[in-house]
Design a protein around this motif. Sequence first.
Motif, PDB file in Angstrom:
ATOM      1  N   MET A   1       2.153  15.890  -0.201  1.00 43.76           N
ATOM      2  CA  MET A   1       1.713  14.879   0.844  1.00 43.76           C
ATOM      3  C   MET A   1       1.454  13.603   0.189  1.00 43.76           C
ATOM      4  O   MET A   1       0.876  13.524  -0.716  1.00 43.76           O
ATOM      5  N   THR A   2       2.072  12.535   0.727  1.00 42.62           N
ATOM      6  CA  THR A   2       1.884  11.272   0.381  1.00 42.62           C
ATOM      7  C   THR A   2       0.633  10.356   1.202  1.00 42.62           C
ATOM      8  O   THR A   2       0.859  10.485   2.178  1.00 42.62           O
ATOM      9  N   VAL A   3      -0.218   9.935   0.444  1.00 39.23           N
ATOM     10  CA  VAL A   3      -1.344   9.519   0.792  1.00 39.23           C
ATOM     11  C   VAL A   3      -1.311   7.764   0.506  1.00 39.23           C
ATOM     12  O   VAL A   3      -1.047   7.489  -0.561  1.00 39.23           O
ATOM     13  N   THR A   4      -1.394   6.726   1.471  1.00 42.70           N
ATOM     14  CA  THR A   4      -1.157   5.518   1.435  1.00 42.70           C
ATOM     15  C   THR A   4      -2.233   4.652   1.884  1.00 42.70           C
ATOM     16  O   THR A   4      -2.566   4.856   2.808  1.00 42.70           O
ATOM     17  N   LEU A   5      -2.877   3.774   0.974  1.00 42.52           N
ATOM     18  CA  LEU A   5      -3.996   2.741   1.484  1.00 42.52           C
ATOM     19  C   LEU A   5      -3.226   1.550   1.323  1.00 42.52           C
ATOM     20  O   LEU A   5      -3.065   1.067   0.376  1.00 42.52           O
ATOM     21  N   LYS A   6      -3.122   0.971   2.647  1.00 41.06           N
ATOM     22  CA  LYS A   6      -2.333  -0.579   2.832  1.00 41.06           C
ATOM     23  C   LYS A   6      -3.776  -1.565   3.072  1.00 41.06           C
ATOM     24  O   LYS A   6      -4.330  -1.235   4.017  1.00 41.06           O
ATOM     25  N   ASP A   7      -3.636  -2.398   2.117  1.00 41.12           N
ATOM     26  CA  ASP A   7      -4.809  -3.274   2.197  1.00 41.12           C
ATOM     27  C   ASP A   7      -4.138  -4.714   2.690  1.00 41.12           C
ATOM     28  O   ASP A   7      -3.268  -5.405   1.967  1.00 41.12           O
ATOM     29  N   PHE A   8      -4.360  -5.187   3.966  1.00 41.80           N
ATOM     30  CA  PHE A   8      -3.899  -6.584   4.552  1.00 41.80           C
ATOM     31  C   PHE A   8      -4.914  -7.498   4.108  1.00 41.80           C
ATOM     32  O   PHE A   8      -6.114  -7.428   4.624  1.00 41.80           O
ATOM     33  N   TYR A   9      -4.259  -8.498   3.484  1.00 42.26           N
ATOM     34  CA  TYR A   9      -5.071  -9.404   3.334  1.00 42.26           C
ATOM     35  C   TYR A   9      -4.743 -11.055   3.000  1.00 42.26           C
ATOM     36  O   TYR A   9      -3.422 -10.816   3.373  1.00 42.26           O
ATOM     37  N   GLN A  52      -0.158  -3.892  13.653  1.00 39.37           N
ATOM     38  CA  GLN A  52      -0.769  -4.720  14.655  1.00 39.37           C
ATOM     39  C   GLN A  52      -2.004  -5.076  13.668  1.00 39.37           C
ATOM     40  O   GLN A  52      -3.259  -4.848  14.628  1.00 39.37           O
ATOM     41  N   VAL A  53      -2.135  -5.715  12.898  1.00 36.79           N
ATOM     42  CA  VAL A  53      -3.233  -6.425  12.209  1.00 36.79           C
ATOM     43  C   VAL A  53      -3.472  -7.777  12.977  1.00 36.79           C
ATOM     44  O   VAL A  53      -2.528  -8.620  12.997  1.00 36.79           O
ATOM     45  N   ARG A  54      -4.463  -7.833  13.388  1.00 35.72           N
ATOM     46  CA  ARG A  54      -5.025  -8.984  14.042  1.00 35.72           C
ATOM     47  C   ARG A  54      -6.053  -9.848  13.313  1.00 35.72           C
ATOM     48  O   ARG A  54      -6.295 -10.972  13.515  1.00 35.72           O
ATOM     49  N   SER A  55      -6.828  -9.195  12.472  1.00 42.12           N
ATOM     50  CA  SER A  55      -7.859  -9.901  11.690  1.00 42.12           C
ATOM     51  C   SER A  55      -7.824  -9.166  10.234  1.00 42.12           C
ATOM     52  O   SER A  55      -7.470  -7.928  10.045  1.00 42.12           O
ATOM     53  N   ILE A  56      -8.274  -9.834   9.404  1.00 43.97           N
ATOM     54  CA  ILE A  56      -8.352  -9.469   8.036  1.00 43.97           C
ATOM     55  C   ILE A  56      -9.534  -9.436   7.365  1.00 43.97           C
ATOM     56  O   ILE A  56     -10.543 -10.344   7.829  1.00 43.97           O
ATOM     57  N   PRO A  57     -10.109  -8.619   6.329  1.00 48.42           N
ATOM     58  CA  PRO A  57      -9.191  -7.481   5.866  1.00 48.42           C
ATOM     59  C   PRO A  57      -8.902  -6.352   6.650  1.00 48.42           C
ATOM     60  O   PRO A  57      -9.968  -6.121   7.549  1.00 48.42           O
ATOM     61  N   THR A  58      -7.811  -5.897   7.047  1.00 43.13           N
ATOM     62  CA  THR A  58      -7.786  -4.575   7.544  1.00 43.13           C
ATOM     63  C   THR A  58      -7.143  -3.614   6.427  1.00 43.13           C
ATOM     64  O   THR A  58      -6.309  -3.796   5.619  1.00 43.13           O
ATOM     65  N   ILE A  59      -7.841  -2.294   6.655  1.00 43.58           N
ATOM     66  CA  ILE A  59      -7.056  -1.336   5.777  1.00 43.58           C
ATOM     67  C   ILE A  59      -6.677  -0.268   6.569  1.00 43.58           C
ATOM     68  O   ILE A  59      -7.096   0.115   7.429  1.00 43.58           O
ATOM     69  N   VAL A  60      -5.457   0.147   6.134  1.00 40.09           N
ATOM     70  CA  VAL A  60      -4.940   1.343   7.076  1.00 40.09           C
ATOM     71  C   VAL A  60      -4.772   2.470   5.857  1.00 40.09           C
ATOM     72  O   VAL A  60      -3.935   2.266   4.839  1.00 40.09           O
ATOM     73  N   VAL A  61      -5.200   3.521   6.377  1.00 39.25           N
ATOM     74  CA  VAL A  61      -4.965   4.839   5.406  1.00 39.25           C
ATOM     75  C   VAL A  61      -3.903   5.680   6.371  1.00 39.25           C
ATOM     76  O   VAL A  61      -4.055   6.089   7.544  1.00 39.25           O
ATOM     77  N   GLU A  62      -2.803   6.194   5.612  1.00 40.76           N
ATOM     78  CA  GLU A  62      -1.709   6.807   6.360  1.00 40.76           C
ATOM     79  C   GLU A  62      -1.258   7.860   5.306  1.00 40.76           C
ATOM     80  O   GLU A  62      -1.584   7.744   4.132  1.00 40.76           O
ATOM     81  N   ASN A  63      -0.600   9.019   5.938  1.00 37.04           N
ATOM     82  CA  ASN A  63      -0.031   9.873   5.144  1.00 37.04           C
ATOM     83  C   ASN A  63       1.293  10.288   5.872  1.00 37.04           C
ATOM     84  O   ASN A  63       1.827   9.433   6.800  1.00 37.04           O
ATOM     85  N   ASP A  64       2.095  11.219   5.400  1.00 42.27           N
ATOM     86  CA  ASP A  64       3.433  11.548   6.029  1.00 42.27           C
ATOM     87  C   ASP A  64       3.568  11.670   7.369  1.00 42.27           C
ATOM     88  O   ASP A  64       4.484  11.547   8.234  1.00 42.27           O
ATOM     89  N   ASP A  65       2.177  12.146   8.048  1.00 46.50           N
ATOM     90  CA  ASP A  65       2.224  12.195   9.617  1.00 46.50           C
ATOM     91  C   ASP A  65       2.074  10.908  10.123  1.00 46.50           C
ATOM     92  O   ASP A  65       2.184  10.795  11.557  1.00 46.50           O
ATOM     93  N   VAL A  67      -0.383   7.279  10.759  1.00 44.18           N
ATOM     94  CA  VAL A  67      -1.775   6.354  10.530  1.00 44.18           C
ATOM     95  C   VAL A  67      -2.846   7.546  10.645  1.00 44.18           C
ATOM     96  O   VAL A  67      -3.128   8.059  11.658  1.00 44.18           O
ATOM     97  N   VAL A  68      -3.887   7.558   9.804  1.00 47.25           N
ATOM     98  CA  VAL A  68      -4.876   8.525   9.776  1.00 47.25           C
ATOM     99  C   VAL A  68      -6.209   7.751  10.192  1.00 47.25           C
ATOM    100  O   VAL A  68      -7.145   8.220  10.993  1.00 47.25           O
ATOM    101  N   GLU A  69      -6.417   6.648   9.735  1.00 43.63           N
ATOM    102  CA  GLU A  69      -7.421   5.701   9.885  1.00 43.63           C
ATOM    103  C   GLU A  69      -7.112   4.426   9.642  1.00 43.63           C
ATOM    104  O   GLU A  69      -6.434   4.099   8.841  1.00 43.63           O
ATOM    105  N   ARG A  70      -7.915   3.647  10.384  1.00 45.23           N
ATOM    106  CA  ARG A  70      -7.899   2.033  10.306  1.00 45.23           C
ATOM    107  C   ARG A  70      -9.170   1.429  10.190  1.00 45.23           C
ATOM    108  O   ARG A  70      -9.842   1.807  10.805  1.00 45.23           O
TER     109      ARG A  70
END
Length: 89
Positions: A1-9, A52-65, A67-70
């Motif tokens: 499973m791929t887990v990605t952490l996206k840091d919007f900044y 749907q990033v409206r303010s920053i920083p926003t961090i999105v954690v997602e996997n193959d399924d 978004v798990v959490e933001r």
Amino acid sequence: MTVTLKDFYADWCGPCKTQDPILEEMEEDWDESVEFEKIDVDEHQDVANEYQVRSIPTIVVENDDGVVERFVGVTQREELEDALQEAGA
């Protein structure tokens, strides 16, 4: 499973500068199991809109399924690590 952490900044964002060292430390420890992506919202508005990033920083954690959490605002390492584990990292 791929887990990605996206840091919007953005470079002009003060709280983002507070978040950076937390993520840099985590990246060293989690490098094997998590893909870290930094996304500049000024340069990649399309991606920011898609998530749907409206303010920053926003961090999105997602996997193959999907978004798990933001998280919006500066987020502590413990919370982020809990989300990574939940995502399967």
